[in-house]
Design an enzyme around this catalytic site. Sequence first.
Site, short mmCIF file in Angstrom:
data_model
loop_
_atom_site.label_atom_id
_atom_site.label_comp_id
_atom_site.label_asym_id
_atom_site.label_seq_id
_atom_site.Cartn_x
_atom_site.Cartn_y
_atom_site.Cartn_z
N LYS A 1 51.91 -24.91 61.06
CA LYS A 1 50.39 -25.55 61.55
C LYS A 1 49.94 -26.87 60.94
O LYS A 1 48.99 -27.26 61.22
CB LYS A 1 49.68 -24.25 61.37
CG LYS A 1 49.76 -23.04 62.06
CD LYS A 1 48.75 -22.08 61.85
CE LYS A 1 49.02 -20.73 62.19
NZ LYS A 1 48.31 -19.72 61.84
N LYS B 1 56.48 -15.05 68.18
CA LYS B 1 55.72 -13.73 67.98
C LYS B 1 54.53 -13.59 69.15
O LYS B 1 54.03 -14.73 69.50
CB LYS B 1 55.04 -14.02 66.51
CG LYS B 1 54.27 -12.91 65.85
CD LYS B 1 53.72 -13.13 64.62
CE LYS B 1 52.30 -13.80 64.65
NZ LYS B 1 51.56 -13.91 63.39
N LYS C 1 47.44 -14.13 68.43
CA LYS C 1 45.95 -14.26 68.99
C LYS C 1 45.94 -15.73 69.54
O LYS C 1 45.07 -15.93 70.46
CB LYS C 1 44.84 -13.95 68.02
CG LYS C 1 44.74 -13.02 67.19
CD LYS C 1 43.78 -12.99 66.31
CE LYS C 1 43.58 -12.15 65.19
NZ LYS C 1 44.35 -12.44 63.97
P1 TYM Z 1 46.45 -11.78 60.98
O1 TYM Z 1 45.06 -11.70 61.66
O2 TYM Z 1 47.23 -13.05 61.92
O3 TYM Z 1 47.18 -10.37 61.68
C1 TYM Z 1 46.70 -9.27 61.12
C2 TYM Z 1 47.82 -8.16 60.91
O4 TYM Z 1 48.52 -8.22 62.19
C3 TYM Z 1 49.78 -8.44 61.97
N1 TYM Z 1 50.35 -8.95 63.10
C4 TYM Z 1 51.70 -8.56 63.90
N2 TYM Z 1 52.59 -7.54 63.47
C5 TYM Z 1 53.34 -7.31 64.09
N3 TYM Z 1 53.60 -8.15 65.35
C6 TYM Z 1 52.93 -9.24 65.65
N4 TYM Z 1 53.28 -9.90 66.62
C7 TYM Z 1 51.61 -9.41 64.69
N5 TYM Z 1 50.79 -10.39 64.78
C8 TYM Z 1 50.16 -9.86 63.76
C9 TYM Z 1 49.95 -9.14 60.85
O5 TYM Z 1 51.01 -8.95 60.02
C10 TYM Z 1 48.74 -8.61 59.86
O6 TYM Z 1 49.10 -7.68 59.12
N6 TYM Z 1 46.70 -13.80 56.65
C11 TYM Z 1 46.43 -12.73 57.59
C12 TYM Z 1 45.16 -11.96 57.12
C13 TYM Z 1 44.97 -11.55 55.85
C14 TYM Z 1 45.36 -10.65 54.98
C15 TYM Z 1 45.11 -10.54 53.82
C16 TYM Z 1 46.45 -9.42 55.45
C17 TYM Z 1 44.13 -12.23 54.79
N7 TYM Z 1 44.21 -11.50 53.68
C18 TYM Z 1 45.33 -9.80 52.66
C19 TYM Z 1 46.60 -8.44 54.39
C20 TYM Z 1 46.08 -8.71 53.10
C21 TYM Z 1 46.62 -12.89 58.87
O7 TYM Z 1 46.35 -13.89 59.36
O8 TYM Z 1 46.64 -11.84 59.75
#
Ligand code: TYM
Length: 344
Positions: A114, A194, A197
Site C-alpha cells: 500500500k 484476499k 473491506k
Molecule cells: P482488519 O480490520 O483488516 O481485519 C480484522 C480481522 O479480520 C481478519 N480478516 C480475514 N480473515 C480471513 N480472511 C479474510 N479475507 C480476512 N480479512 C480480514 C484479519 O486477519 C483480522 O484478524 N491490523 C489489523 C487490526 C489490528 C489488530 C491489532 C488485530 C490492529 N491492532 C491487534 C489484532 C491485534 C487489521 O487491519 O485488521
Amino acid sequence: MTQPGRRISGFKPTGHMQFGNYVGAIRPTVEGQHAQPTVVFVADLHALTVTHDPHELRELSLEAAGLLLAAGLDPRRTLLYRQSDLPAHTELHYLLECVASYGEVHRMIQFKEKGGGSGTRLSLLTYPVLMAADILLHDIVEVPVGRDQRQHVELTRDIALRFNERYGPALTVPHAVHPPVAARLADLADPTAKMGKTNASTNGVLFLLDPPDVLRRKIMRAVTDGGTEVAYDPERKPGVSNLIDLISACTGDDSDRIAADHGTYGALKATAVDAVLAVAEPLQRRYNELSEEDIEETLRAGAERASERADATVQRVKEAIGLTSARRAPAGSRGTPRTAPAPR
Ligand code: TYM
C-alpha cells in the site's frame, strides 16, 4: 500478572465489515470468549494511516462495534472498546518505536503493497508498531488473526523479546493463532486475492450488512474453476475450495464432506447461499435492534475498564526504559518543584 491465554482481536474501520472478518476473526473470537479472557477493540487509529473521511470513520467505527455485538460478543465478559478512547495505545506506540527498527517495519508486506509514494502517510510505515502496542498493552498471550496478519504478530514478538532482553521482563510475549478453516477467505470474483473491506471491486466481497438478495447474487456469480468435479483442492481448484471454506466456516462442516455431498458447482453455490444467509440474517436483525447510544455507552464503559491494565503496562515500560516514574516520586521530594525553575 498474566492470566493464561488472554486473547485480543482488532478491527480496522476502513470499510464495511465483510465475511473474511467474520470467519477469520469475529466468529473465533465470539466462540472463544467464554473459555478465555478476551479483549476486542475497534482500531480506529489504524484507519488514519490511509486517506479517510472523518465523518465516515466515526460511522464505520460504530458500525464495526455494533456488528461485533450483534455477532454475539458479550461486553460483560469481553472487554470491547474503541482504540482512540484509550490514550495508552499511543503512549506505548511511541515507546516501542524506540525499540523497533526502520529495517524491520519497512519489510512488512502491507507497507510494500500500500505504501511507497512520497505522499504515503508516515503512520502507514509505523502502524505495525502501533499494532504491537495494542497487543502488548494487555499482556496478551494469543492473537487470533487471519494469515494476512501473521507477520505483524511476529514483529510484535520480536519487539517484546528485544524489549525484555534490553530492559528487563516487562512485556508478555504473544503468539498468533489461526482459525482451523478459512484463515484467508478469498474474493469470490478473484480467488487469488484476499476478500477485503477495501477491494477495488465489491462484486466478490460479501459484506455483513449486504441485503440477502445481494449476498445471493454475489455467491451465484462467484468465479469457479475448469472442469465440473467438486473437490477440495485449494491449489488446483481455488474458486471451488474457497466456496467450500466459506460453507465450512459458517456451518462447521468438514471440507471433504461438503465436497462429497455436492455433484455440481451450482449445487455447491446454493449451499453457500444458505450457509451465508443463516449467519447474515439473524446478525443483521440483532444489529438493527441496537441504538447508536447503546453502542457508544458500551464502548465508553469498555475503555474505562481497559484503562487500569493498560496504564499499568505503560507505567512498567516507562520505568524499565528509564523514564521518571511520576508515581514513585514522593510528594514534596527533591526534583518535583511546584513552579518551573528559572531558565538557565
Ligand atoms: P482488519 O480490520 O483488516 O481485519 C480484522 C480481522 O479480520 C481478519 N480478516 C480475514 N480473515 C480471513 N480472511 C479474510 N479475507 C480476512 N480479512 C480480514 C484479519 O486477519 C483480522 O484478524 N491490523 C489489523 C487490526 C489490528 C489488530 C491489532 C488485530 C490492529 N491492532 C491487534 C489484532 C491485534 C487489521 O487491519 O485488521
